[in-house]
Design a protein around this motif. Structure first.
Motif: not given
Length: 299
Positions: A185-194, A219-223, A239-244
């Motif tokens: 996906p696009a970097p930060a896809q699926g995320v809403v920001t303020i 999302t900071q990593i992806e951006r 870009a897609l990052a996840s935490i495990e």
């Protein structure tokens, strides 16, 4: 506390995202009202996003409203926000991520091994699709979610690509769809920001209560990956990052627009070593040959 003016685009999806933020503000004891603002990306619905010619096609008008004091906060899809914010504007919070994957919406069951026509307005989706299915034809598709679904229904196209989160937020995921787990996906896809004006220091602590720390980190990593590649919001970059547990897993992809070349990286790193992780992954992509793709894109 005064009523918080939330700036948002006028589409159904944007309004749903803004009202969700408003509901969170109410849970914290605040009140809100929506201020509807039209962006360049909403006015020009024909030109492919990567051809419009500047970053922030969906955010610039809201940025101006923030700086002018017409609104208190702006709500965006984070994937639409340039990695370098305008002077005087800061990211106040990101909301917990929804499902980031892309899906293929179809009218019926498809055999992807046959020659198909697929619609998308995203150069990233087009590039990755052609890399996997070089015999398929890609056609352009712009507009809000309802418009794009209707264009698909009225066409002879085989299917169209959407973000899962975008359709899900407005309860429009059709029966016939395929989850594209192979597509990055696009970097930060699926995320809403303020976003908020940096000068609005009185409101900042209140809005920061809405921040989801894990989503902010990944999302900071992806951006950072996107920024290091010097790619805008409409570049063929995934870009897609996840935490495990105590580990961050990352996948980054840069694809030539015609799909003929693709450079990928998949890495894991411990949480305590995550500083500049996205940038280092981008540097690896550039060293592998991605620099040539980026040079061609910029030209």
């Amino acid at each position: 506390m005064q009523t918080i003016k939330i700036g948002t685009r006028k589409s159904e999806l944007a309004l749903k995202q803004a009202n969700n933020v408003g509901a969170s503000i109410e849970k914290l004891g605040g009140t809100y009202e929506l201020v509807l603002i039209q962006s360049v990306g909403d006015i020009d619905l024909k030109t492919p996003l990567h051809e419009i010619g500047f970053t922030g096609v969906f955010t610039k008008a809201l940025d101006m409203a923030l700086l002018n004091g017409d609104i208190d906060i702006a709500v965006h899809s984070l994937k639409d926000v340039p990695t370098e914010l305008p002077k005087g504007i800061v990211q106040a919070a990101v909301i917990k991520r929804d499902n980031p994957i892309d899906i293929l919406v179809t009218k019926e069951a498809l055999n992807l091994a046959t020659k198909l026509t697929i619609a998308t307005g995203s150069i990233r989706r087009k590039a990755q699709w052609l890399h996997k299915y070089p015999a398929h034809q890609i056609v352009g598709l712009r507009g809000n979610v309802h418009t794009r679904l209707q264009k698909l229904a009225d066409s002879e196209w085989s299917g169209a690509i959407f973000s899962h989160s975008g359709l899900d937020r407005v309860d429009l995921i059709p029966v016939h769809h395929i989850e594209l787990n192979w597509m990055t996906p696009a970097p930060a896809q699926g995320v809403v920001t303020i976003s908020i004006a940096e000068a609005n220091v009185a409101l900042m602590p209140f809005i920061q209560q809405l921040n989801h720390a894990e989503t902010a980190l990944i999302t900071q990593i992806e951006r950072d990956f996107l920024n290091e590649l010097e790619g805008g919001c409409s570049a063929p970059i995934g870009a897609l990052a996840s935490i495990e547990k105590d580990t961050v897993r990352f996948k980054g992809v840069l694809t030539a627009p015609d799909g003929k070349q693709q450079f990928e990286i998949e890495e894991t790193i411990k949480m305590d070593q995550v500083v500049d992780f996205g940038r280092k992954c981008a540097q690896s992509i550039l060293a592998k040959g991605g620099a040539e793709i980026m040079k061609e894109l910029q030209n």
